[in-house]
Design a protein around this motif. Structure first.
Motif, mmCIF file in Angstrom:
data_model
loop_
_atom_site.group_PDB
_atom_site.id
_atom_site.type_symbol
_atom_site.label_atom_id
_atom_site.label_comp_id
_atom_site.label_asym_id
_atom_site.label_seq_id
_atom_site.Cartn_x
_atom_site.Cartn_y
_atom_site.Cartn_z
ATOM 1 N N LEU A 134 0.932 -1.383 0.211
ATOM 2 C CA LEU A 134 -0.508 -0.169 -0.037
ATOM 3 C C LEU A 134 1.013 1.119 -0.056
ATOM 4 C CD1 LEU A 134 -2.857 -1.013 2.125
ATOM 5 C CD2 LEU A 134 -3.266 -1.128 0.099
ATOM 6 N N GLY A 135 1.668 0.934 -0.041
ATOM 7 C CA GLY A 135 3.140 2.626 -0.287
ATOM 8 C C GLY A 135 2.648 3.066 1.116
ATOM 9 N N LEU A 136 2.832 2.574 2.375
ATOM 10 C CA LEU A 136 2.956 3.248 3.732
ATOM 11 C C LEU A 136 4.043 3.550 4.406
ATOM 12 C CD1 LEU A 136 -0.424 1.490 5.022
ATOM 13 C CD2 LEU A 136 -0.220 3.472 2.827
ATOM 14 N N HIS A 137 5.194 3.077 3.992
ATOM 15 C CA HIS A 137 6.577 2.624 4.925
ATOM 16 C C HIS A 137 6.549 4.153 4.822
ATOM 17 C CE1 HIS A 137 7.553 -1.404 5.515
ATOM 18 N NE2 HIS A 137 7.452 -1.323 4.588
ATOM 19 N N GLY A 138 6.839 5.042 5.969
ATOM 20 C CA GLY A 138 7.300 6.094 6.018
ATOM 21 C C GLY A 138 6.207 7.351 6.786
ATOM 22 N N THR A 139 4.686 6.481 6.362
ATOM 23 C CA THR A 139 3.613 8.133 6.392
ATOM 24 C C THR A 139 2.923 7.960 7.531
ATOM 25 O OG1 THR A 139 2.251 6.155 5.737
ATOM 26 C CG2 THR A 139 3.421 7.314 3.992
ATOM 27 N N PRO A 140 2.507 8.357 7.764
ATOM 28 C CA PRO A 140 1.713 8.304 9.538
ATOM 29 C C PRO A 140 0.656 7.286 9.392
ATOM 30 C CG PRO A 140 1.644 10.839 8.874
ATOM 31 C CD PRO A 140 1.568 9.664 7.721
ATOM 32 N N GLN A 141 0.124 7.023 8.694
ATOM 33 C CA GLN A 141 -0.715 5.316 8.518
ATOM 34 C C GLN A 141 0.285 4.309 8.157
ATOM 35 O OE1 GLN A 141 -0.874 7.824 5.626
ATOM 36 N NE2 GLN A 141 -2.328 9.116 6.611
ATOM 37 N N GLU A 142 1.213 4.512 8.906
ATOM 38 C CA GLU A 142 2.120 2.404 8.310
ATOM 39 C C GLU A 142 1.713 2.151 9.742
ATOM 40 O OE1 GLU A 142 6.756 1.357 8.461
ATOM 41 O OE2 GLU A 142 5.908 3.459 8.771
ATOM 42 N N LEU A 143 1.407 0.827 8.670
ATOM 43 C CA LEU A 143 1.287 -0.119 10.342
ATOM 44 C C LEU A 143 2.316 -0.522 11.490
ATOM 45 C CD1 LEU A 143 -1.031 -3.309 8.214
ATOM 46 C CD2 LEU A 143 -1.828 -0.788 9.241
#
Length: 443
Positions: A94-103
């Motif tokens: 999902l391309g979430l690495h480094g984002t506030p949404q990262e699991l």
């Protein structure tokens, strides 16, 4: 065209890797409406008449298919031991690495909840009790597993192009040295619920966690009959040299062989599913191709969404039909054996406790076109009739009317003609010539 976007956090610019999620004829509202009409007209009445939702066993999904379940997006389920990279893999896809949404991820057991990642207008977290209370979602049946489980269920919504067409479910890691009862909820029954509804099951391992314990063995027993949906993921593969990777790959198959007793074993993907570059002197070319193949696999599930829904409802209808035929046979045997001086309770108890003596299951095989491999186990009906007295049912011949016809005839027509006709009428549509792309296959 809708695209799967993977944002690589360790690069200066974003790269877009499309999965073909374009609307096509296979996802037409007309086909979905027709499927719902068939379900409500031909399958649901039989479910209700013979209390199919009261049947509890692994071989039969003991619930009616709800509106939300039929119309829900394809589900991808992530299973495996703790700290093998399940959450990291979802972050990567999902391309979430480094984002506030990262699991959240870590070396210790980090995921103690069932996390359902869905599309939404904005990022928000939803408590399990709220998800279960929302009848418009497909998760309301989870309420039956109790408050202890709902406290460990969380939904995450975020606006994402891929999540418009698929839902990801992250699960607690398998910890073999922990007693199942310490989880505080029926772990295997919850897993069974998600397994029954998953379109794709990613069973994730890493090179240090290939041992098979009781919990993992039980999970594979629960996935019996769904081998075509299982994909084995050997993650963190770049932590090994090529020679050691070959040994670990062989060890994985050796560990899995007793658990997956099928002619064609599940597909195994070998790579490291995160945005960091691969370690030096490892099988880089192999990992690239494996990652691309996995995206192709995921894309195929999305493209086949409507076909899979129709097949699911047809299989569900077959199970409901078998259940109705069995209950009818129990009733017929009961009335045949019941005499003037017999105790009705003792007569029916004898039939339920020893159905083979009364040829309950054998007569179904002899007089109908039911496969012996589709028959549920006999113990399930001991539990079923334990809570549903025989007096609460009418025989199949009584479920007929001059105006509405017979329930069994409607169900058999749906299974044999209406659902196959709907399946053949669903087209793939013009589709798109674009192939799934990853970080090496640029636009």
């Amino acid at each position: 065209m809708v695209t799967l976007i993977i944002l690589l956090s360790n690069m200066s610019s974003c790269h877009y890797f499309p999965i073909n999620t374009s609307n096509s004829l296979s996802l037409s509202p007309a086909a979905m409406k027709k499927l719902l009409n068939i379900y409500h007209a031909a399958i649901q009445p039989m479910e209700q008449a013979f209390k199919y939702n009261e049947l509890r066993q692994h071989e039969v999904t003991g619930e009616p298919a709800s509106y939300g379940e039929i119309t829900s997006k394809p589900m991808v389920l992530f299973l495996g031991p703790w700290s093998v990279g399940k959450s990291s893999m979802i972050n990567y896809l999902l391309g979430l690495h480094g984002t506030p949404q990262e699991l959240y991820t870590g070396a210790e057991p980090t995921t103690s909840e069932y996390t359902v990642i869905m599309n939404g207008e904005k990022f928000r977290s939803i408590e399990g009790i709220v998800m279960a209370a929302d009848s418009s979602r497909s998760f309301s049946p989870l309420e039956k597993f109790g408050q202890g489980f709902l406290e460990r269920l969380v939904g995450i919504e975020m606006p994402h192009k891929l999540l418009e067409r698929v839902t990801f479910v992250d699960t607690p890691g398998i910890i073999e040295n922990r007693k199942q009862q310490e989880r505080g909820y029926p772990y295997n029954e919850v897993c069974q619920w998600f397994i029954d509804r998953a379109d794709l099951i990613f069973q994730v391992f890493d090179p240090t966690k290939l041992d098979v314990g009781g919990e993992l063995e039980m999970l594979f027993r629960q996935m019996k009959g769904r081998e075509s949906q299982i994909r084995l993921i050997l993650n963190k593969a770049d932590s090994l040299s090529t020679q050691n990777l070959m040994r670990v790959y062989g060890a994985l198959f050796w560990s899995m062989a007793p658990l997956i007793n099928v002619t064609e074993p599940p597909r195994v993907y070998v790579s490291s599913f995160w945005p960091q570059d691969y370690a030096a002197d490892t099988s880089r070319e192999l990992f690239m191709k494996e990652e691309t193949s996995l995206l192709d696999d995921l894309n195929q599930v999305i493209e086949n969404q409507m076909e899979n829904k129709i097949a699911f409802i047809r299989q569900h209808g077959i199970r409901v039909r078998i259940h109705a035929l069995l209950v009818d046979r129990y009733l017929q045997t009961y009335y045949d054996k019941l005499g003037w001086f017999n105790d009705p309770y003792e007569v029916f108890k004898d039939i339920v406790n020893d159905p083979d003596k009364h040829y309950i299951f054998k007569s179904i095989l002899a007089k109908t076109n039911v496969s012996k491999f589709d028959l549920p186990n006999k113990e399930a009906y001991q539990d079923f009739f334990g809570v549903n007295p025989v007096s609460s049912f009418k025989q199949l011949s009584s479920h007929c009317s001059w105006t509405g016809g017979c329930l069994l005839e409607k169900l058999e027509r749906a299974i044999s003609y209406e659902l196959p006709a709907l399946l053949s009428s669903v087209g793939k549509g013009p589709g798109c010539e674009e192939k799934p792309k990853n970080r090496w296959r640029k636009q």
